[in-house]
Design a protein around this motif. Structure first.
Motif: not given
Length: 435
Positions: A71, A73, A222, A278-279, A301-302, A319, A322, A326
């Motif tokens: 993953t 961030f 997400y 996915a976020p 993404r985050i 986090q 994510a 993953a």
């Protein structure tokens, strides 16, 4: 590393991110591994996509043990790299096309227009090297409008255009700076199955879009097995220039009915991109005068900036969201279990080019954090640094430091931030006032 720990590889894992990961309630379940150093992907003049991919693949092949998740961030190019690397070894993650359907700003607007047309401003793709670009944009959109590359972050090379002279002044700046991100982005586009109208666009394509505004918020969410879910709404407060962010504040102060409408728009739009496992974070505006919701963009993404906000208020950095995705698990983020009822990330900014004249050393930074409980400081500049040398800034200001603060409410947050800023004592050579 304990034998029972899960091995999670993070593309561009920074020391700051690792500190947050180690504070997760379930941190003992994992061993976190850096997959490509962040200094290869941030603040660099060139992105060598092929070399980065090969280096990461060699690292994964050489690892003595199972890999349970890959993953990241942060965004480009870490986002695209992590998706390709996860797919290489059969791990859960979003498809490259769905990531690009979010991050390619023109393609994303086309998908948004299909899903939520009433929440999307007029827009057009254009070639900044086209001698007729200015005339065409005047006819297609009319002033004012925004221009930006189709692949950019932090408003890099993004400009508000109010008239023909401003447009003609900004186009050379776009031409001069666009190749740095356009060429590596084209490498990822070349690996994806694109619609014909998107693949036909040149790598340096830009987006122009009509003005939207109001009170801005970012929705963290997400998608798991095709079902989107929003779990947090963060207010984005801008400086007087209405571009540079002054702070992110959580929880949102927007009316509950507005937050719910934003959630519906974001979930419909993200579904249209095909994003899955996915976020995401979606940026939207609410115009109180017209009661209209506008969608700005979707990021697959985050938001790294929000990690400490959720940790302080909800009890854990997202986090964990994510990481769960993953590994192929449905996330279950905590809610309002943190130490503070409210939190904010403040941006210490300068608005003119200058030189950093005074900066606290690491020991002084730790002292300041101790004097104001619930505070984290990350400096973004070095002593004697010229601000114009900084990479990846917005087009109207320079980031000097980030300050995360927990508090009892908005006024408490602002008071704590003012104290932190005074204690840090950052000064510029031209003595300009910093925000």
């Amino acid at each position: 590393m304990a034998a029972s720990q899960r091995n999670i590889f993070v593309v561009a894992l920074s020391d700051y991110q690792r500190r947050l990961l180690e504070r997760l309630p379930r941190s003992g379940d994992y061993a976190f591994h850096e997959l490509l150093p962040q200094d290869r992907l941030r603040g660099v003049s060139d992105f060598h996509v092929g070399a980065l991919l090969e280096q990461a693949r060699q690292r994964l092949r050489a690892f003595d043990g199972p890999v349970h998740g890959v993953t990241t961030f942060i965004d480009f190019p870490a986002l695209e790299l992590s998706a390709l690397l996860a797919a290489d070894i059969g791990l859960p993650g979003p498809g490259l096309e769905s990531l690009l359907g979010c991050s390619h700003k023109y393609w994303s607007r086309c998908l948004q227009r299909q899903a939520v047309p009433e929440h999307v401003p007029p827009f057009a793709a254009f070639d900044p090297f086209d001698p007729n670009a200015a005339e065409d944009l005047e006819k297609d959109l009319g002033y004012p409008f925004w221009i930006k590359p189709v692949n950019a972050f932090r408003s890099h090379l993004g400009y508000r255009i109010d008239n023909r002279s401003e447009l003609e002044a900004r186009l050379p700046e776009l031409r001069a700076g666009i190749e740095r991100l356009a060429e590596p982005f084209a490498r990822f586009l070349g690996l994806a199955d694109l619609p014909a109208e998107i693949s036909a666009l040149p790598a340096h394509t830009c987006l122009a879009e009509g003005m939207i505004g109001g009170r801005q918020a970012t929705l963290e969410g997400y998608v798991y097995r095709g079902a989107p879910r929003v779990y947090a709404v963060v207010d984005s407060v801008t400086e007087a220039n209405r571009v540079s962010f002054a702070r992110y504040q959580y929880p949102s102060a927007l009316p509950a009915r507005v937050q719910e409408r934003m959630r519906e728009v974001a979930e419909r739009a993200v579904t249209a991109t095909g994003l899955d496992n996915a976020p995401f974070n979606a940026e939207l505006y609410w115009d109180p005068d017209s009661d209209r919701i506008w969608l700005l963009e979707i990021n697959p993404r985050i938001s790294e900036s929000h990690c400490e906000l959720l940790e302080k208020v909800d009890g854990a950095s997202h986090q964990q969201v994510a990481i769960d995705l993953a590994e192929g698990r449905r996330p279950d983020p905590p809610h309002r279990k943190g130490a503070w009822p409210m939190a904010a990330k403040f941006f210490v900014r300068a608005f003119r080019d200058s030189t950093v004249a005074r900066l606290p050393d690491p020991e002084r930074v730790r002292e300041v954090e101790g004097k104001v409980p619930g505070t984290t400081v990350e400096l973004r500049v070095r002593p004697d640094e010229q601000l114009h040398d900084l990479q990846d800034q917005d087009s109207y200001s320079y980031e000097l430091a980030w300050v995360w603060v927990g508090g009892e409410g908005t006024e408490d947050l602002l008071a704590r931030y003012r104290r932190v800023k005074a204690l840090l004592g950052i000064e510029m050579a031209d003595h300009q006032e910093i925000s």
